[in-house]
Design a protein around this motif. Structure first.
Motif, PDB file in Angstrom:
ATOM      1  N   SER A 216       0.492  -0.993   0.051  1.00 52.39           N
ATOM      2  CA  SER A 216      -0.191   0.486  -0.153  1.00 52.39           C
ATOM      3  C   SER A 216       0.943   1.245  -0.256  1.00 52.39           C
ATOM      4  O   SER A 216       1.784   1.405  -0.063  1.00 52.39           O
ATOM      5  CB  SER A 216      -1.456   0.037   1.348  1.00 52.39           C
ATOM      6  OG  SER A 216      -0.119  -0.251   2.715  1.00 52.39           O
ATOM      7  N   ALA A 217       0.353   2.569   0.239  1.00 52.40           N
ATOM      8  CA  ALA A 217       1.021   3.600   0.172  1.00 52.40           C
ATOM      9  C   ALA A 217       1.958   3.566   1.350  1.00 52.40           C
ATOM     10  O   ALA A 217       1.420   3.438   2.052  1.00 52.40           O
ATOM     11  CB  ALA A 217      -0.031   4.667   0.531  1.00 52.40           C
ATOM     12  N   THR A 218       2.861   4.294   0.855  1.00 48.74           N
ATOM     13  CA  THR A 218       4.140   4.551   2.328  1.00 48.74           C
ATOM     14  C   THR A 218       3.510   5.446   3.838  1.00 48.74           C
ATOM     15  O   THR A 218       3.943   4.511   4.514  1.00 48.74           O
ATOM     16  CB  THR A 218       4.955   5.358   1.763  1.00 48.74           C
ATOM     17  OG1 THR A 218       6.215   4.592   0.616  1.00 48.74           O
ATOM     18  CG2 THR A 218       6.326   5.211   2.729  1.00 48.74           C
ATOM     19  N   SER A 219       3.027   5.841   3.074  1.00 48.36           N
ATOM     20  CA  SER A 219       2.575   7.190   4.784  1.00 48.36           C
ATOM     21  C   SER A 219       1.619   5.091   5.121  1.00 48.36           C
ATOM     22  O   SER A 219       0.987   6.200   6.640  1.00 48.36           O
ATOM     23  CB  SER A 219       1.187   8.016   4.524  1.00 48.36           C
ATOM     24  OG  SER A 219       0.698   7.321   2.801  1.00 48.36           O
TER      25      SER A 219
ATOM     26  N   ALA B 194       7.121   6.084   6.157  1.00 50.94           N
ATOM     27  CA  ALA B 194       7.334   7.718   5.719  1.00 50.94           C
ATOM     28  C   ALA B 194       8.096   8.684   7.245  1.00 50.94           C
ATOM     29  O   ALA B 194       8.155   9.336   6.209  1.00 50.94           O
ATOM     30  CB  ALA B 194       5.576   7.771   5.309  1.00 50.94           C
ATOM     31  N   SER B 195       8.884   7.794   7.954  1.00 51.98           N
ATOM     32  CA  SER B 195       9.116   8.397   8.311  1.00 51.98           C
ATOM     33  C   SER B 195      10.243   8.093   9.348  1.00 51.98           C
ATOM     34  O   SER B 195       9.291   6.445   9.612  1.00 51.98           O
ATOM     35  CB  SER B 195       8.429   9.620  10.096  1.00 51.98           C
ATOM     36  OG  SER B 195       7.820   8.732  10.271  1.00 51.98           O
TER      37      SER B 195
ATOM     38  N   GLY C  45       5.980  11.256  -1.710  1.00 53.96           N
ATOM     39  CA  GLY C  45       6.994  10.953  -0.204  1.00 53.96           C
ATOM     40  C   GLY C  45       8.198  12.127  -0.234  1.00 53.96           C
ATOM     41  O   GLY C  45       8.877  12.502   0.345  1.00 53.96           O
ATOM     42  N   GLY C  46       8.102  13.065  -2.350  1.00 56.06           N
ATOM     43  CA  GLY C  46       9.375  12.875  -2.316  1.00 56.06           C
ATOM     44  C   GLY C  46      10.137  11.964  -2.656  1.00 56.06           C
ATOM     45  O   GLY C  46      10.502  10.449  -2.813  1.00 56.06           O
TER      46      GLY C  46
ATOM     47  N   ASP D 168      17.544  -3.979   8.307  1.00 51.91           N
ATOM     48  CA  ASP D 168      18.422  -2.678   6.349  1.00 51.91           C
ATOM     49  C   ASP D 168      17.217  -2.260   6.214  1.00 51.91           C
ATOM     50  O   ASP D 168      17.674  -0.264   5.958  1.00 51.91           O
ATOM     51  CB  ASP D 168      18.388  -3.749   5.476  1.00 51.91           C
ATOM     52  CG  ASP D 168      19.128  -4.638   6.419  1.00 51.91           C
ATOM     53  OD1 ASP D 168      20.138  -4.696   6.395  1.00 51.91           O
ATOM     54  OD2 ASP D 168      19.034  -5.760   5.968  1.00 51.91           O
ATOM     55  N   GLY D 169      15.615  -2.299   5.753  1.00 51.05           N
ATOM     56  CA  GLY D 169      14.576  -0.588   6.076  1.00 51.05           C
ATOM     57  C   GLY D 169      15.305   0.381   6.465  1.00 51.05           C
ATOM     58  O   GLY D 169      14.679   1.053   6.337  1.00 51.05           O
ATOM     59  N   PHE D 170      15.713  -0.435   8.068  1.00 54.67           N
ATOM     60  CA  PHE D 170      15.165   0.984   8.906  1.00 54.67           C
ATOM     61  C   PHE D 170      16.448   2.368   8.810  1.00 54.67           C
ATOM     62  O   PHE D 170      15.975   3.283   8.580  1.00 54.67           O
ATOM     63  CB  PHE D 170      14.920   0.421  10.464  1.00 54.67           C
ATOM     64  CG  PHE D 170      15.716   1.525  11.590  1.00 54.67           C
ATOM     65  CD1 PHE D 170      13.925   1.950  12.114  1.00 54.67           C
ATOM     66  CD2 PHE D 170      16.630   1.820  12.043  1.00 54.67           C
ATOM     67  CE1 PHE D 170      14.670   3.048  12.972  1.00 54.67           C
ATOM     68  CE2 PHE D 170      17.045   2.891  12.721  1.00 54.67           C
ATOM     69  CZ  PHE D 170      16.011   2.790  13.324  1.00 54.67           C
ATOM     70  N   LYS D 171      17.340   1.794   8.473  1.00 53.61           N
ATOM     71  CA  LYS D 171      19.079   2.335   7.413  1.00 53.61           C
ATOM     72  C   LYS D 171      18.131   2.914   6.885  1.00 53.61           C
ATOM     73  O   LYS D 171      18.944   4.448   6.777  1.00 53.61           O
ATOM     74  CB  LYS D 171      19.928   1.316   7.897  1.00 53.61           C
ATOM     75  CG  LYS D 171      20.178   0.328   9.342  1.00 53.61           C
ATOM     76  CD  LYS D 171      21.069  -0.706   8.402  1.00 53.61           C
ATOM     77  CE  LYS D 171      22.128  -1.095   9.688  1.00 53.61           C
ATOM     78  NZ  LYS D 171      22.927  -2.467   9.568  1.00 53.61           N
ATOM     79  N   ALA D 172      18.046   2.420   5.722  1.00 56.75           N
ATOM     80  CA  ALA D 172      17.494   3.584   4.282  1.00 56.75           C
ATOM     81  C   ALA D 172      17.105   4.508   4.767  1.00 56.75           C
ATOM     82  O   ALA D 172      17.296   5.909   4.228  1.00 56.75           O
ATOM     83  CB  ALA D 172      16.886   2.829   3.641  1.00 56.75           C
ATOM     84  N   VAL D 173      15.796   4.285   5.569  1.00 53.02           N
ATOM     85  CA  VAL D 173      14.710   5.849   6.216  1.00 53.02           C
ATOM     86  C   VAL D 173      15.499   6.352   6.977  1.00 53.02           C
ATOM     87  O   VAL D 173      15.334   7.502   7.108  1.00 53.02           O
ATOM     88  CB  VAL D 173      13.294   4.191   6.936  1.00 53.02           C
ATOM     89  CG1 VAL D 173      13.328   5.820   7.403  1.00 53.02           C
ATOM     90  CG2 VAL D 173      12.567   3.943   6.200  1.00 53.02           C
TER      91      VAL D 173
END
Length: 334
Positions: free
Chosen positions: A73-76, A100-101, A165-166, A317-322
Protein backbone atom coordinates in the motif's frame (compact mmCIF):
# COMPACT_ATOMS: atom_id res chain seq x y z
CA UNK A 1 0.21 -21.55 0.32
CA UNK A 2 -2.13 -18.64 1.05
CA UNK A 3 -0.91 -15.05 0.79
CA UNK A 4 -2.63 -11.81 1.78
CA UNK A 5 -1.71 -8.90 -0.54
CA UNK A 6 -2.57 -5.43 0.79
CA UNK A 7 -2.48 -2.62 -1.76
CA UNK A 8 -3.05 -2.79 -5.52
CA UNK A 9 -1.47 0.46 -6.65
CA UNK A 10 1.64 0.78 -8.82
CA UNK A 11 3.86 -1.76 -7.06
CA UNK A 12 0.91 -3.71 -5.68
CA UNK A 13 -0.15 -4.65 -9.21
CA UNK A 14 3.35 -5.97 -9.90
CA UNK A 15 3.22 -8.07 -6.74
CA UNK A 16 -0.19 -9.37 -7.76
CA UNK A 17 1.10 -10.41 -11.19
CA UNK A 18 4.18 -12.18 -9.86
CA UNK A 19 2.43 -13.88 -6.93
CA UNK A 20 -0.48 -15.05 -9.10
CA UNK A 21 2.03 -16.70 -11.47
CA UNK A 22 3.90 -18.45 -8.65
CA UNK A 23 2.84 -22.13 -8.49
CA UNK A 24 3.50 -22.22 -4.72
CA UNK A 25 0.65 -19.73 -4.15
CA UNK A 26 -2.71 -21.48 -4.19
CA UNK A 27 -4.81 -18.61 -2.84
CA UNK A 28 -4.11 -14.90 -3.08
CA UNK A 29 -6.30 -12.77 -0.82
CA UNK A 30 -6.32 -9.20 -2.15
CA UNK A 31 -7.31 -5.94 -0.44
CA UNK A 32 -7.27 -2.33 -1.57
CA UNK A 33 -9.18 0.78 -0.51
CA UNK A 34 -10.60 0.80 -4.04
CA UNK A 35 -13.17 -2.03 -3.99
CA UNK A 36 -13.76 -1.83 -7.73
CA UNK A 37 -10.11 -2.64 -8.42
CA UNK A 38 -10.29 -5.56 -5.97
CA UNK A 39 -13.41 -6.96 -7.65
CA UNK A 40 -11.97 -6.64 -11.15
CA UNK A 41 -8.88 -8.67 -10.24
CA UNK A 42 -10.80 -11.23 -8.16
CA UNK A 43 -13.22 -11.83 -11.03
CA UNK A 44 -10.37 -12.39 -13.48
CA UNK A 45 -8.60 -15.23 -11.64
CA UNK A 46 -10.07 -18.03 -9.50
CA UNK A 47 -6.85 -18.04 -7.44
CA UNK A 48 -7.71 -14.57 -6.10
CA UNK A 49 -10.12 -13.90 -3.24
CA UNK A 50 -11.49 -10.38 -2.66
CA UNK A 51 -11.24 -8.75 0.77
CA UNK A 52 -13.35 -5.61 1.24
CA UNK A 53 -12.95 -5.06 4.99
CA UNK A 54 -9.40 -5.65 6.19
CA UNK A 55 -10.22 -5.32 9.89
CA UNK A 56 -13.01 -7.91 9.67
CA UNK A 57 -10.76 -10.30 7.78
CA UNK A 58 -7.99 -9.96 10.38
CA UNK A 59 -10.48 -10.76 13.13
CA UNK A 60 -11.94 -13.74 11.26
CA UNK A 61 -11.00 -17.41 11.57
CA UNK A 62 -10.02 -17.38 7.90
CA UNK A 63 -7.04 -15.10 8.62
CA UNK A 64 -5.46 -17.89 10.68
CA UNK A 65 -5.05 -19.91 7.48
CA UNK A 66 -2.86 -17.42 5.63
CA UNK A 67 0.85 -18.19 5.47
CA UNK A 68 2.30 -14.79 4.67
CA UNK A 69 1.44 -11.12 4.12
CA UNK A 70 2.62 -8.60 1.51
CA UNK A 71 2.13 -4.88 2.27
CA UNK A 72 2.29 -2.87 -0.96
CA UNK A 73 0.00 0.00 0.00
CA UNK A 74 1.04 3.68 0.06
CA UNK A 75 4.15 4.32 2.16
CA UNK A 76 2.16 6.62 4.45
CA UNK A 77 -0.03 3.64 5.43
CA UNK A 78 2.72 1.08 6.13
CA UNK A 79 2.93 1.70 9.87
CA UNK A 80 -0.85 1.58 10.39
CA UNK A 81 -1.32 -1.52 8.23
CA UNK A 82 1.56 -3.34 9.90
CA UNK A 83 0.17 -2.54 13.34
CA UNK A 84 -3.12 -4.16 12.29
CA UNK A 85 -1.67 -7.38 10.90
CA UNK A 86 1.21 -7.85 13.38
CA UNK A 87 -0.93 -9.82 15.84
CA UNK A 88 -1.38 -12.51 13.16
CA UNK A 89 2.36 -13.23 13.56
CA UNK A 90 2.86 -14.16 9.91
CA UNK A 91 6.03 -13.64 7.85
CA UNK A 92 5.57 -10.21 6.26
CA UNK A 93 6.95 -8.50 3.17
CA UNK A 94 6.80 -4.68 3.23
CA UNK A 95 7.49 -2.64 0.11
CA UNK A 96 10.23 -0.03 0.31
CA UNK A 97 10.55 2.40 1.88
CA UNK A 98 9.77 0.69 5.18
CA UNK A 99 7.99 3.76 6.53
CA UNK A 100 7.29 7.43 5.83
CA UNK A 101 9.39 8.63 8.79
CA UNK A 102 12.03 7.43 11.22
CA UNK A 103 9.55 7.52 14.08
CA UNK A 104 7.17 5.20 12.22
CA UNK A 105 10.07 2.91 11.26
CA UNK A 106 11.06 2.67 14.93
CA UNK A 107 7.50 1.72 15.84
CA UNK A 108 7.46 -1.01 13.19
CA UNK A 109 10.78 -2.46 14.36
CA UNK A 110 9.40 -2.52 17.92
CA UNK A 111 6.19 -4.20 16.75
CA UNK A 112 8.11 -6.87 14.82
CA UNK A 113 10.13 -7.69 17.95
CA UNK A 114 7.03 -7.77 20.13
CA UNK A 115 5.31 -10.37 17.92
CA UNK A 116 8.52 -12.08 16.77
CA UNK A 117 7.73 -11.59 13.07
CA UNK A 118 10.15 -12.23 10.21
CA UNK A 119 9.95 -9.06 8.12
CA UNK A 120 11.45 -8.69 4.66
CA UNK A 121 11.66 -5.20 3.10
CA UNK A 122 11.32 -4.73 -0.67
CA UNK A 123 14.76 -3.40 -1.53
CA UNK A 124 14.41 -5.09 -4.89
CA UNK A 125 17.67 -3.85 -6.41
CA UNK A 126 19.56 -6.40 -4.30
CA UNK A 127 18.06 -8.96 -6.67
CA UNK A 128 19.23 -7.14 -9.79
CA UNK A 129 22.05 -9.26 -11.28
CA UNK A 130 24.16 -6.09 -11.59
CA UNK A 131 24.12 -5.51 -7.84
CA UNK A 132 24.60 -9.19 -6.99
CA UNK A 133 27.66 -9.39 -9.26
CA UNK A 134 29.12 -6.09 -8.07
CA UNK A 135 28.87 -7.32 -4.46
CA UNK A 136 30.74 -10.49 -5.46
CA UNK A 137 33.38 -8.56 -7.44
CA UNK A 138 34.08 -6.19 -4.55
CA UNK A 139 34.31 -9.08 -2.08
CA UNK A 140 37.09 -10.55 -4.26
CA UNK A 141 39.10 -7.29 -4.10
CA UNK A 142 38.98 -7.09 -7.92
CA UNK A 143 39.36 -3.29 -8.02
CA UNK A 144 41.85 -3.10 -5.16
CA UNK A 145 41.17 -0.14 -2.88
CA UNK A 146 37.82 1.52 -3.58
CA UNK A 147 37.99 5.32 -3.78
CA UNK A 148 34.55 6.51 -4.75
CA UNK A 149 31.06 5.26 -5.68
CA UNK A 150 28.51 7.30 -7.58
CA UNK A 151 24.87 6.30 -8.16
CA UNK A 152 22.42 7.89 -10.57
CA UNK A 153 18.70 7.21 -10.34
CA UNK A 154 16.87 9.80 -12.41
CA UNK A 155 13.65 10.12 -14.37
CA UNK A 156 10.39 8.27 -13.92
CA UNK A 157 8.21 10.80 -12.10
CA UNK A 158 5.26 9.31 -10.14
CA UNK A 159 1.73 10.45 -11.01
CA UNK A 160 1.11 11.67 -7.45
CA UNK A 161 4.35 13.24 -6.20
CA UNK A 162 2.94 14.19 -2.81
CA UNK A 163 1.73 10.63 -2.21
CA UNK A 164 5.17 9.30 -3.20
CA UNK A 165 6.68 11.29 -0.33
CA UNK A 166 9.49 13.05 -2.21
CA UNK A 167 12.24 11.73 -4.44
CA UNK A 168 14.53 10.71 -1.57
CA UNK A 169 12.02 8.31 -0.01
CA UNK A 170 10.82 7.23 -3.45
CA UNK A 171 14.17 6.65 -5.21
CA UNK A 172 17.25 7.32 -3.08
CA UNK A 173 16.40 4.65 -0.48
CA UNK A 174 17.20 2.09 -3.20
CA UNK A 175 20.75 3.39 -3.44
CA UNK A 176 21.24 3.73 0.31
CA UNK A 177 20.47 0.03 0.61
CA UNK A 178 22.60 -0.91 -2.42
CA UNK A 179 25.65 0.85 -0.97
CA UNK A 180 25.29 -0.77 2.44
CA UNK A 181 24.70 -4.16 0.79
CA UNK A 182 27.70 -4.18 -1.58
CA UNK A 183 30.10 -2.59 0.91
CA UNK A 184 28.89 -4.37 4.04
CA UNK A 185 29.40 -1.24 6.14
CA UNK A 186 26.82 1.20 7.51
CA UNK A 187 26.69 4.58 5.79
CA UNK A 188 27.55 7.88 7.42
CA UNK A 189 25.47 10.86 6.25
CA UNK A 190 27.58 13.90 5.28
CA UNK A 191 25.32 16.42 3.54
CA UNK A 192 22.54 16.86 0.99
CA UNK A 193 21.26 19.55 -1.32
CA UNK A 194 18.39 19.63 -3.77
CA UNK A 195 15.24 21.27 -5.11
CA UNK A 196 12.31 21.61 -2.71
CA UNK A 197 8.91 23.19 -3.31
CA UNK A 198 5.85 21.12 -2.37
CA UNK A 199 8.08 18.05 -2.25
CA UNK A 200 11.73 17.28 -2.96
CA UNK A 201 12.05 16.53 -6.68
CA UNK A 202 15.84 16.54 -7.06
CA UNK A 203 18.64 15.73 -4.61
CA UNK A 204 22.32 14.91 -4.28
CA UNK A 205 23.34 13.13 -1.09
CA UNK A 206 26.95 12.72 0.03
CA UNK A 207 27.74 9.70 2.20
CA UNK A 208 30.74 7.90 3.59
CA UNK A 209 31.29 4.17 4.11
CA UNK A 210 34.50 3.68 6.02
CA UNK A 211 37.13 5.40 3.83
CA UNK A 212 34.94 5.30 0.72
CA UNK A 213 33.11 8.43 -0.43
CA UNK A 214 29.70 7.93 -2.04
CA UNK A 215 27.41 10.30 -3.93
CA UNK A 216 23.76 9.53 -4.62
CA UNK A 217 21.98 11.53 -7.36
CA UNK A 218 18.20 11.28 -7.75
CA UNK A 219 15.49 13.28 -9.48
CA UNK A 220 12.04 13.10 -11.02
CA UNK A 221 12.97 15.74 -13.62
CA UNK A 222 15.12 13.97 -16.23
CA UNK A 223 12.95 13.00 -19.25
CA UNK A 224 14.92 9.76 -19.76
CA UNK A 225 15.02 7.15 -17.00
CA UNK A 226 18.52 6.11 -15.91
CA UNK A 227 19.66 3.78 -13.12
CA UNK A 228 23.46 3.49 -12.93
CA UNK A 229 26.26 2.88 -10.45
CA UNK A 230 29.94 3.74 -10.99
CA UNK A 231 32.67 2.35 -8.74
CA UNK A 232 36.19 3.82 -8.91
CA UNK A 233 39.10 1.77 -7.60
CA UNK A 234 42.88 1.61 -7.85
CA UNK A 235 42.69 -1.00 -10.66
CA UNK A 236 40.04 0.71 -12.77
CA UNK A 237 36.33 1.46 -12.89
CA UNK A 238 33.12 -0.58 -12.92
CA UNK A 239 29.92 0.86 -14.41
CA UNK A 240 26.65 -0.96 -13.85
CA UNK A 241 23.44 -0.22 -15.76
CA UNK A 242 20.56 -1.51 -13.63
CA UNK A 243 17.95 -1.12 -16.37
CA UNK A 244 19.93 -2.86 -19.12
CA UNK A 245 21.41 -5.25 -16.51
CA UNK A 246 24.96 -4.77 -17.82
CA UNK A 247 28.35 -4.20 -16.20
CA UNK A 248 31.32 -2.64 -17.99
CA UNK A 249 34.86 -2.78 -16.63
CA UNK A 250 37.33 -0.05 -17.57
CA UNK A 251 40.85 -1.13 -16.54
CA UNK A 252 43.41 1.44 -15.51
CA UNK A 253 44.83 3.00 -18.71
CA UNK A 254 48.58 2.75 -18.07
CA UNK A 255 49.48 4.24 -21.46
CA UNK A 256 47.47 7.39 -20.82
CA UNK A 257 48.90 7.74 -17.31
CA UNK A 258 52.43 7.32 -18.65
CA UNK A 259 51.88 10.00 -21.30
CA UNK A 260 50.52 12.40 -18.68
CA UNK A 261 53.34 11.64 -16.20
CA UNK A 262 55.89 12.46 -18.92
CA UNK A 263 54.02 15.73 -19.48
CA UNK A 264 53.61 14.92 -23.16
CA UNK A 265 51.31 17.37 -24.88
CA UNK A 266 48.61 15.25 -26.51
CA UNK A 267 46.28 16.55 -29.17
CA UNK A 268 42.57 15.99 -28.65
CA UNK A 269 42.58 13.23 -31.28
CA UNK A 270 45.60 11.46 -29.74
CA UNK A 271 43.92 11.59 -26.35
CA UNK A 272 40.68 10.24 -27.83
CA UNK A 273 42.47 7.37 -29.60
CA UNK A 274 44.30 6.24 -26.45
CA UNK A 275 41.08 6.50 -24.42
CA UNK A 276 39.14 4.55 -27.07
CA UNK A 277 41.62 1.68 -26.91
CA UNK A 278 41.58 1.44 -23.13
CA UNK A 279 40.23 -2.14 -23.26
CA UNK A 280 36.71 -1.80 -21.90
CA UNK A 281 35.33 -5.21 -20.98
CA UNK A 282 31.66 -6.21 -20.87
CA UNK A 283 30.84 -8.60 -18.02
CA UNK A 284 28.16 -11.08 -19.09
CA UNK A 285 25.17 -11.39 -16.77
CA UNK A 286 22.14 -13.64 -16.75
CA UNK A 287 19.22 -11.22 -16.86
CA UNK A 288 16.15 -11.69 -14.68
CA UNK A 289 13.11 -9.97 -13.21
CA UNK A 290 14.34 -8.89 -9.75
CA UNK A 291 10.86 -8.79 -8.22
CA UNK A 292 10.24 -12.42 -9.16
CA UNK A 293 13.50 -13.57 -7.53
CA UNK A 294 12.74 -11.40 -4.50
CA UNK A 295 9.28 -12.89 -3.99
CA UNK A 296 10.70 -16.40 -4.52
CA UNK A 297 12.90 -15.66 -1.51
CA UNK A 298 9.86 -14.48 0.44
CA UNK A 299 8.08 -17.75 -0.36
CA UNK A 300 11.17 -19.60 0.89
CA UNK A 301 11.12 -17.49 4.06
CA UNK A 302 7.51 -18.52 4.67
CA UNK A 303 8.41 -22.17 4.06
CA UNK A 304 11.35 -21.96 6.47
CA UNK A 305 13.87 -22.72 3.72
CA UNK A 306 15.84 -19.50 4.18
CA UNK A 307 17.07 -17.47 7.16
CA UNK A 308 15.77 -13.90 7.16
CA UNK A 309 18.60 -12.51 9.26
CA UNK A 310 21.47 -13.81 7.14
CA UNK A 311 20.53 -13.33 3.52
CA UNK A 312 17.45 -11.11 3.05
CA UNK A 313 16.81 -7.35 3.25
CA UNK A 314 15.41 -7.22 6.78
CA UNK A 315 13.39 -4.66 8.70
CA UNK A 316 16.68 -3.43 10.16
CA UNK A 317 18.03 -2.78 6.65
CA UNK A 318 14.83 -0.91 5.84
CA UNK A 319 15.22 1.11 9.03
CA UNK A 320 18.78 2.15 8.10
CA UNK A 321 17.64 3.39 4.68
CA UNK A 322 14.78 5.42 6.22
CA UNK A 323 17.16 6.94 8.78
CA UNK A 324 19.49 8.27 6.06
CA UNK A 325 16.53 9.42 3.95
CA UNK A 326 15.10 11.47 6.81
CA UNK A 327 18.48 13.08 7.56
CA UNK A 328 18.86 14.04 3.88
CA UNK A 329 15.32 15.45 3.70
CA UNK A 330 15.76 17.52 6.83
CA UNK A 331 19.00 18.99 5.51
CA UNK A 332 17.41 20.03 2.21
CA UNK A 333 14.31 21.48 3.87
CA UNK A 334 16.33 23.73 6.24
Amino acid sequence: MKILLIGLGGMGKNHLRVLSENPAVQTLYIFDVNSEVVNNYADSDPKMSAIHDLDNFIDSEESNNINGIVIASATSSHNLVFSKIASLQKPTFIEKPLAASLREAEQMVSESKKYNIDVMVGHVERYNPVIKHLAEILSEDFLGSIYHINTQRVGGSPINKMKAGGVIFDLAVHDFDILQFILGIDLEFLYAHGHYSESISSATIALKSGDINCDVHVNWLTPVKSRKITIMGENGMLVGDLIMQEIKYYPLNEELLQQESQQNLLSFFEFSEISKNSGVCMINLKKNEPLKIELDDFIMLISGDIDAMTSLPTIHDGFKAVKIAQMAEQKIKL
